[in-house]
Scaffold this motif. Structure first.
Motif, PDB file in Angstrom:
ATOM      1  N   SER A  99       0.861  -1.177   0.000  1.00 49.42           N
ATOM      2  CA  SER A  99       0.000   0.000   0.000  1.00 49.42           C
ATOM      3  C   SER A  99       0.898   1.228   0.000  1.00 49.42           C
ATOM      4  CB  SER A  99      -0.895   0.007   1.239  1.00 49.42           C
ATOM      5  OG  SER A  99      -0.097   0.188   2.411  1.00 49.42           O
ATOM      6  N   PRO A 100       0.395   2.388  -0.435  1.00 50.70           N
ATOM      7  CA  PRO A 100       1.258   3.569  -0.525  1.00 50.70           C
ATOM      8  C   PRO A 100       1.981   3.922   0.770  1.00 50.70           C
ATOM      9  CG  PRO A 100      -0.762   3.951  -1.738  1.00 50.70           C
ATOM     10  CD  PRO A 100      -0.928   2.637  -1.029  1.00 50.70           C
ATOM     11  N   PHE A 101       1.257   3.889   1.904  1.00 52.65           N
ATOM     12  CA  PHE A 101       1.930   4.265   3.152  1.00 52.65           C
ATOM     13  C   PHE A 101       2.965   3.226   3.564  1.00 52.65           C
ATOM     14  CE2 PHE A 101       2.776   4.991   7.572  1.00 52.65           C
ATOM     15  CZ  PHE A 101       2.785   6.366   7.673  1.00 52.65           C
ATOM     16  N   GLU A 102       2.626   1.938   3.437  1.00 57.10           N
ATOM     17  CA  GLU A 102       3.576   0.893   3.798  1.00 57.10           C
ATOM     18  C   GLU A 102       4.809   0.952   2.909  1.00 57.10           C
ATOM     19  OE1 GLU A 102       3.566  -1.168   6.430  1.00 57.10           O
ATOM     20  OE2 GLU A 102       1.846   0.045   7.033  1.00 57.10           O
ATOM     21  N   ALA A 154       1.151   8.286  -0.987  1.00 57.61           N
ATOM     22  CA  ALA A 154       0.494   7.998   0.285  1.00 57.61           C
ATOM     23  C   ALA A 154      -0.505   9.099   0.641  1.00 57.61           C
ATOM     24  CB  ALA A 154       1.533   7.838   1.391  1.00 57.61           C
ATOM     25  N   ALA A 155      -0.129  10.343   0.378  1.00 58.08           N
ATOM     26  CA  ALA A 155      -1.039  11.450   0.663  1.00 58.08           C
ATOM     27  C   ALA A 155      -2.255  11.411  -0.263  1.00 58.08           C
ATOM     28  CB  ALA A 155      -0.300  12.776   0.520  1.00 58.08           C
ATOM     29  N   ALA A 156      -2.037  11.117  -1.536  1.00 56.54           N
ATOM     30  CA  ALA A 156      -3.134  11.049  -2.503  1.00 56.54           C
ATOM     31  C   ALA A 156      -4.102   9.924  -2.166  1.00 56.54           C
ATOM     32  CB  ALA A 156      -2.576  10.855  -3.914  1.00 56.54           C
ATOM     33  N   LEU A 194       9.035   5.530  14.252  1.00 56.75           N
ATOM     34  CA  LEU A 194       8.090   6.327  15.047  1.00 56.75           C
ATOM     35  C   LEU A 194       7.735   7.627  14.329  1.00 56.75           C
ATOM     36  CD1 LEU A 194       9.562   5.867  18.640  1.00 56.75           C
ATOM     37  CD2 LEU A 194       7.366   5.043  17.817  1.00 56.75           C
ATOM     38  N   PHE A 195       8.748   8.258  13.740  1.00 50.64           N
ATOM     39  CA  PHE A 195       8.516   9.522  13.048  1.00 50.64           C
ATOM     40  C   PHE A 195       7.578   9.321  11.850  1.00 50.64           C
ATOM     41  CE2 PHE A 195       9.793  12.229   9.431  1.00 50.64           C
ATOM     42  CZ  PHE A 195       9.415  13.467   9.949  1.00 50.64           C
ATOM     43  N   VAL A 196       7.855   8.328  11.043  1.00 50.94           N
ATOM     44  CA  VAL A 196       7.048   8.098   9.849  1.00 50.94           C
ATOM     45  C   VAL A 196       5.627   7.685  10.236  1.00 50.94           C
ATOM     46  CG1 VAL A 196       6.820   6.771   7.708  1.00 50.94           C
ATOM     47  CG2 VAL A 196       9.076   7.533   8.456  1.00 50.94           C
ATOM     48  N   GLU A 197       5.482   6.885  11.288  1.00 48.14           N
ATOM     49  CA  GLU A 197       4.142   6.513  11.747  1.00 48.14           C
ATOM     50  C   GLU A 197       3.338   7.754  12.138  1.00 48.14           C
ATOM     51  OE1 GLU A 197       2.200   4.040  11.885  1.00 48.14           O
ATOM     52  OE2 GLU A 197       3.506   2.419  11.236  1.00 48.14           O
ATOM     53  N   GLY A 198       4.034   8.779  12.582  1.00 50.06           N
ATOM     54  CA  GLY A 198       3.341  10.022  12.940  1.00 50.06           C
ATOM     55  C   GLY A 198       2.754  10.741  11.734  1.00 50.06           C
ATOM     56  N   LEU A 199       3.174  10.347  10.545  1.00 50.51           N
ATOM     57  CA  LEU A 199       2.633  10.937   9.331  1.00 50.51           C
ATOM     58  C   LEU A 199       1.375  10.226   8.851  1.00 50.51           C
ATOM     59  CD1 LEU A 199       5.975  11.324   7.284  1.00 50.51           C
ATOM     60  CD2 LEU A 199       4.877  13.015   8.776  1.00 50.51           C
ATOM     61  N   ARG A 200       1.082   9.086   9.457  1.00 47.38           N
ATOM     62  CA  ARG A 200      -0.060   8.280   9.021  1.00 47.38           C
ATOM     63  C   ARG A 200      -1.373   8.936   9.445  1.00 47.38           C
ATOM     64  NH1 ARG A 200      -0.432   2.582   7.943  1.00 47.38           N
ATOM     65  NH2 ARG A 200       1.556   2.173   9.017  1.00 47.38           N
ATOM     66  N   LEU A 201      -2.307   9.007   8.523  1.00 48.84           N
ATOM     67  CA  LEU A 201      -3.632   9.518   8.841  1.00 48.84           C
ATOM     68  C   LEU A 201      -4.431   8.437   9.556  1.00 48.84           C
ATOM     69  CD1 LEU A 201      -4.957  11.609   5.814  1.00 48.84           C
ATOM     70  CD2 LEU A 201      -4.534  12.397   8.141  1.00 48.84           C
ATOM     71  N   PRO A 202      -5.046   8.749  10.689  1.00 50.07           N
ATOM     72  CA  PRO A 202      -5.871   7.743  11.363  1.00 50.07           C
ATOM     73  C   PRO A 202      -7.073   7.380  10.500  1.00 50.07           C
ATOM     74  CG  PRO A 202      -6.165   9.892  12.390  1.00 50.07           C
ATOM     75  CD  PRO A 202      -5.040  10.033  11.418  1.00 50.07           C
ATOM     76  N   ARG A 203      -7.411   6.120  10.495  1.00 46.76           N
ATOM     77  CA  ARG A 203      -8.559   5.677   9.701  1.00 46.76           C
ATOM     78  C   ARG A 203      -9.856   5.996  10.435  1.00 46.76           C
ATOM     79  NH1 ARG A 203      -7.296   2.670   5.441  1.00 46.76           N
ATOM     80  NH2 ARG A 203      -5.189   1.817   5.262  1.00 46.76           N
TER      81      ARG A 203
END
Length: 203
Positions: A99-102, A154-156, A194-203
Motif C-alpha cells: 500500500s502507498p503508506f507501507e 500515500a497522501a493522494a 516512530l517519526f514516519v508513523e506520525g505521518l499516518r492519517l488515522p482511519r
C-alpha cells in the motif's frame, strides 16, 4: 597472389579484439569483487576498513585494487553509488508490492540502512572532493524524487497527512539516521519508524 601475412594479420586483429574483450571482462569482475568486498566490510567496520582487508576479501592483489581504484575515495564512491542506486530502485518495487503508506514506511527503513552503513563517510571523503560532489548530486537526482513520489502517493491515497514537504520529511529522517542512544545500533531505525508513523492519517 595473396599476401602470405594477410591471414596472420586478420587472425591477429581478431585475437586482439577477443583478448581485449577478455581483459575488459576480467577487469569488470575485479571491480565487481572489490565493490562487493568493500560494501560488506563498510557495513561491519565502517569506511575505515583497510584496503588490504578489502583486497583480501575480493581475492585480488593490492596492485589490482589500485589500478581499478587509485584513491580510497574512488572505492568509497563506487560502493555508495551502487547502494544509492539500489535504494532508489527499491522505491518502485515497494510501491508495486505494498500500500502507498507501507511502501513509504519500508523505503524509509531502506534509507536508514543506506545512511547507517556509511559510518565515517564525511571524514573519508572531503566535501570538495569530486567523488563527494558526485555523490551529493546523485542523491538529489535519485533519492529525493523517490521520497517525494512515495509520500505524494500515500497522501493522494488518504493514508498520509497531506500538504507536507517531502524534502523536509527526508531531511528529518536523515537527521534521525545520525542519532545515537546508549550505543544501540537500532536506535535510528526505531526513531525513523516512530517519526514516519506520525505521518499516518488515522482511519
Amino acid at each position: 597472389m595473396p599476401n602470405p601475412d594477410s591471414g596472420h594479420q586478420l587472425t591477429g586483429a581478431s585475437g586482439a579484439t577477443e583478448s581485449g574483450r577478455s581483459l575488459r571482462a576480467d577487469a569488470q569482475r575485479s571491480v565487481d569483487a572489490l565493490v562487493a568486498a568493500a560494501r560488506e566490510l563498510f557495513a561491519t567496520k565502517g569506511v575505515d576498513a583497510t584496503t588490504r582487508e578489502i583486497a583480501d576479501r575480493a581475492g585480488v592483489g593490492m596492485g589490482t585494487l589500485y589500478r581499478r581504484f587509485p584513491r580510497r575515495a574512488d572505492l568509497i564512491g563506487a560502493v555508495f553509488r551502487e547502494e544509492l542506486d539500489a535504494c532508489a530502485n527499491a522505491a518502485r518495487t515497494l510501491a508495486e508490492e505494498n500500500s502507498p503508506f507501507e511502501a513509504m514506511l519500508k523505503w524509509m527503513q531502506a534509507y536508514v540502512q543506506l545512511i547507517g552503513t556509511k559510518r565515517g563517510l564525511a571524514k573519508a571523503v572531503s566535501s570538495d572532493d569530486p567523488v563527494y560532489v558526485g555523490m551529493a548530486a546523485r542523491f538529489d537526482q535519485q533519492l529525493r524524487p523517490a521520497a517525494e513520489a512515495l509520500y505524494e502517493a500515500a497522501a493522494a491515497a488518504g493514508e498520509a497527512r497531506p500538504n507536507l514537504d517531502a524534502a523536509e520529511i527526508l531531511a528529518a529522517v536523515s537527521a534521525l539516521c545520525m542519532s545515537t542512544y546508549d550505543g544501540r545500533p537500532d536506535h535510528p531505525s526505531r526513531m525513523v519508524a516512530l517519526f514516519v508513523e506520525g505521518l499516518r492519517l488515522p482511519r
